[in-house]
Design an enzyme around this catalytic site. Structure first.
Site, PDB file in Angstrom:
ATOM      1  N   SER A  15      77.370 115.469 102.502  1.00 36.31           N
ATOM      2  CA  SER A  15      76.024 115.868 102.068  1.00 36.31           C
ATOM      3  C   SER A  15      75.258 114.720 101.407  1.00 36.31           C
ATOM      4  O   SER A  15      75.791 114.013 100.550  1.00 36.31           O
ATOM      5  CB  SER A  15      76.118 117.032 101.075  1.00 36.31           C
ATOM      6  OG  SER A  15      74.833 117.310 100.560  1.00 36.31           O
ATOM      7  N   SER A  17      72.525 115.429  99.751  1.00 35.43           N
ATOM      8  CA  SER A  17      71.740 116.063  98.685  1.00 35.43           C
ATOM      9  C   SER A  17      72.000 115.456  97.301  1.00 35.43           C
ATOM     10  O   SER A  17      71.038 115.220  96.553  1.00 35.43           O
ATOM     11  CB  SER A  17      71.996 117.570  98.657  1.00 35.43           C
ATOM     12  OG  SER A  17      71.441 118.159  99.807  1.00 35.43           O
ATOM     13  N   THR A  62      75.328 125.298 101.376  1.00 35.74           N
ATOM     14  CA  THR A  62      75.313 124.882 102.777  1.00 35.74           C
ATOM     15  C   THR A  62      76.453 125.549 103.538  1.00 35.74           C
ATOM     16  O   THR A  62      77.176 126.396 102.988  1.00 35.74           O
ATOM     17  CB  THR A  62      75.251 123.340 102.902  1.00 35.74           C
ATOM     18  OG1 THR A  62      75.036 123.012 104.268  1.00 35.74           O
ATOM     19  CG2 THR A  62      76.497 122.640 102.397  1.00 35.74           C
ATOM     20  N   LYS A  66      75.932 130.240 103.550  1.00 33.43           N
ATOM     21  CA  LYS A  66      74.535 130.655 103.384  1.00 33.43           C
ATOM     22  C   LYS A  66      74.336 132.175 103.467  1.00 33.43           C
ATOM     23  O   LYS A  66      73.466 132.720 102.803  1.00 33.43           O
ATOM     24  CB  LYS A  66      73.649 129.964 104.431  1.00 33.43           C
ATOM     25  CG  LYS A  66      73.462 128.481 104.142  1.00 33.43           C
ATOM     26  CD  LYS A  66      72.464 127.858 105.085  1.00 33.43           C
ATOM     27  CE  LYS A  66      72.326 126.381 104.805  1.00 33.43           C
ATOM     28  NZ  LYS A  66      71.255 125.740 105.576  1.00 33.43           N
ATOM     29  N   ASN A  87      69.788 129.163 100.727  1.00 31.30           N
ATOM     30  CA  ASN A  87      70.244 127.768 100.587  1.00 31.30           C
ATOM     31  C   ASN A  87      69.986 127.230  99.189  1.00 31.30           C
ATOM     32  O   ASN A  87      70.359 126.103  98.885  1.00 31.30           O
ATOM     33  CB  ASN A  87      69.599 126.861 101.644  1.00 31.30           C
ATOM     34  CG  ASN A  87      68.192 126.460 101.270  1.00 31.30           C
ATOM     35  OD1 ASN A  87      67.486 127.215 100.586  1.00 31.30           O
ATOM     36  ND2 ASN A  87      67.760 125.298 101.687  1.00 31.30           N
ATOM     37  N   ASP A 103      64.808 126.208 103.655  1.00 30.61           N
ATOM     38  CA  ASP A 103      64.953 125.444 104.910  1.00 30.61           C
ATOM     39  C   ASP A 103      63.719 125.569 105.809  1.00 30.61           C
ATOM     40  O   ASP A 103      63.178 124.577 106.293  1.00 30.61           O
ATOM     41  CB  ASP A 103      66.174 125.938 105.703  1.00 30.61           C
ATOM     42  CG  ASP A 103      67.481 125.395 105.152  1.00 30.61           C
ATOM     43  OD1 ASP A 103      67.475 124.322 104.525  1.00 30.61           O
ATOM     44  OD2 ASP A 103      68.518 126.058 105.356  1.00 30.61           O
ATOM     45  N   ILE A 217      65.257 119.109 114.601  1.00 33.84           N
ATOM     46  CA  ILE A 217      65.727 119.212 113.207  1.00 33.84           C
ATOM     47  C   ILE A 217      67.009 118.406 112.969  1.00 33.84           C
ATOM     48  O   ILE A 217      67.442 118.277 111.848  1.00 33.84           O
ATOM     49  CB  ILE A 217      65.873 120.670 112.733  1.00 33.84           C
ATOM     50  CG1 ILE A 217      67.021 121.390 113.421  1.00 33.84           C
ATOM     51  CG2 ILE A 217      64.561 121.422 112.909  1.00 33.84           C
ATOM     52  CD1 ILE A 217      67.374 122.704 112.716  1.00 33.84           C
ATOM     53  N   TYR A 219      68.886 115.061 112.326  1.00 31.98           N
ATOM     54  CA  TYR A 219      68.386 113.774 111.820  1.00 31.98           C
ATOM     55  C   TYR A 219      69.427 112.667 111.843  1.00 31.98           C
ATOM     56  O   TYR A 219      69.180 111.563 111.350  1.00 31.98           O
ATOM     57  CB  TYR A 219      67.758 113.918 110.434  1.00 31.98           C
ATOM     58  CG  TYR A 219      68.680 114.367 109.337  1.00 31.98           C
ATOM     59  CD1 TYR A 219      68.696 115.693 108.938  1.00 31.98           C
ATOM     60  CD2 TYR A 219      69.504 113.468 108.675  1.00 31.98           C
ATOM     61  CE1 TYR A 219      69.525 116.124 107.928  1.00 31.98           C
ATOM     62  CE2 TYR A 219      70.333 113.882 107.657  1.00 31.98           C
ATOM     63  CZ  TYR A 219      70.344 115.216 107.288  1.00 31.98           C
ATOM     64  OH  TYR A 219      71.176 115.639 106.276  1.00 31.98           O
ATOM     65  N   GLY A 240      64.221 115.164 112.112  1.00 21.91           N
ATOM     66  CA  GLY A 240      64.682 116.204 111.182  1.00 21.91           C
ATOM     67  C   GLY A 240      64.810 115.792 109.730  1.00 21.91           C
ATOM     68  O   GLY A 240      65.103 116.617 108.870  1.00 21.91           O
TER      69      GLY A 240
END
Ligand code: NAP
Length: 276
Positions: A15, A17, A62, A66, A87, A103, A217, A219, A240
Site C-alpha cells: 500500500s 497510502s 482495503t 471492504k 474504504n 473510491d 483505474i 495505475y 488511475g
C-alpha cells in the site's frame, strides 16, 4: 494529543497510502501518524474492536475487508450503504465508527480535474462490474452522469448494479466491442494491464472512436494497454493515480476537516512510478 490513522488489508505491504498520508501530515504540520496494519479476515472483528479501544481517529480499509467490515461498524454513510462497501472509517465526535466509501467520488474528482470540461450527459461505457466499478457507477450517477452503460464478462453482475441504480444498461463484452463507436467517455475498471495481471484487455479496440475520453483505474503501470490504444485514437487519457490520490484526500477531509495538496502528490507518485 497525536492522532493516529491506519490502513488495514491482507496483504498490505504494497500500500502507498501510509507514504501519501504521512507526507501530507508533514506538509500541513498535522501532528499525526498513519500506519499499515496487516489484518487477516478471521481477525477483522477483533481488529475493529481494538482500534476503537485504542483511540484511532480513523482508518482506511482495503481488499479483502471492504464489504465484511460493515457489520462491525456503528453507522454507514448513505453512499457507502448503497455501494455495500467501505474504504474509510471515521470516529465521530460521539465516539461511533462511521463507514464511508471515497473510491467512487475520488474517481469522479480525478476524471473531471484531468479532463477539464466534461459533458455529463454524454454516453459513458464502464468496463467491468467488480467492487471498484460499483463504487464508480454510483458516484458517477450521484455526480449527474445520465447515460451509463456497464459491460462485464459476467453480465449478471453489471445488470445487478444497473438494477440498483435504476438507470442505464448492462451489456456483454462482445456487445461493447461492436458498439464502442457509440460512446464518448470510457472507464476501464478491470485489472487488465496491471503489472501483476495475467490477462489482456477484454476486447478489441478497433471501433474505438476518435477524440473520446478514456480513463483506466489501474495505475501500475501508469500507461495500460487500454490507455495506449486509446491515445493512439486521439483520446484524452486519464490514468488511475488521480483516483488513488483523491480517494485518500477525501478520507483526509473526513478525518481532519481540511484538504491536502493533491496535485503535488500526483506529481510525486507519478515520478515514483516512472511516469512524466
Ligand atoms: P474485482 O472486484 O475483483 O473486479 C474485477 C473485474 O474485472 C470484474 O468486472 C471481473 O469480471 C473483471 N475481470 C477479472 N478477470 C477478467 C478476465 N480474465 N476477463 C475479463 N474480465 C475480467 O476488482 P476491483 O476491486 O473492482 O479492482 C479492479 C481493478 O481496479 C484492480 O486492478 C485494482 O487494482 C484497481 N483499483 C484501482 C483503484 C485506484 O485507486 N486507482 C481503486 C480500486 C481498485 P467478472 O465480474 O466477470 O469476474
Amino acid at each position: 494529543m497525536k492522532k493516529w490513522f491506519a490502513v488495514i488489508g491482507d496483504p498490505i505491504a504494497q500500500s502507498k497510502s501510509p507514504h501519501m498520508h504521512n507526507a501530507w501530515y508533514m506538509e500541513a504540520g498535522v501532528d499525526a501518524a498513519y500506519i499499515p496494519v496487516h489484518v487477516k479476515p478471521e481477525h477483522l472483528e477483533q481488529a475493529v474492536a481494538s482500534f476503537k479501544l485504542l483511540g484511532t481517529s480513523g482508518w482506511n480499509v482495503t481488499i479483502p475487508h471492504k464489504q465484511t467490515i460493515i457489520p462491525f461498524l456503528d453507522e454507514l454513510d448513505e453512499l457507502a450503504e448503497k455501494m455495500g462497501a467501505v474504504n474509510t472509517v471515521v470516529r465521530t465526535a460521539e465516539g461511533k465508527l462511521k463507514g464511508y466509501n471515497t473510491d467512487g467520488a475520488g474517481f469522479v474528482r480525478s476524471l473531471e480535474e484531468a479532463v477539464g470540461t466534461i459533458h455529463r450527459d454524454e454516453p459513458l461505457l464502464l468496463i467491468g462490474a467488480g467492487g471498484a466499478a460499483r463504487g464508480i457507477a454510483f458516484a458517477l450517477q450521484q455526480a449527474g452522469y445520465t447515460k451509463i452503460t456497464i459491460a462485464n464478462r459476467t453480465v449478471a453482475k453489471a445488470q445487478a448494479i444497473i438494477d440498483e441504480m435504476q438507470a442505464g444498461r448492462a451489456i456483454s463484452m462482445q456487445e461493447a466491442e461492436s458498439t464502442l463507436h457509440t460512446f464518448k467517455i470510457f472507464v476501464q475498471t478491470t485489472p487488465a494491464g496491471m503489472t501483476t495481471g495475467d490477462f489482456d484487455l477484454p476486447f478489441s479496440l478497433e471501433k474505438f472512436p476518435t477524440g473520446a475520453i478514456a480513463a483506466d483505474i489501474v495505475y501500475n503501470p501508469l500507461m495500460t494497454p487500454f490507455l495506449l490504444a486509446a491515445e493512439e485514437k486521439g483520446a484524452k487519457i486519464v490514468n488511475g493515480l488521480g483516483m488513488f490520490v483523491h480517494q485518500g484526500a477525501i478520507a483526509y477531509e473526513h478525518w481532519l476537516g481540511s484538504s491536502p495538496n493533491t496535485n503535488a502528490m500526483i506529481a510525486h507518485l507519478t515520478e515514483q512510478l516512472g511516469g512524466k
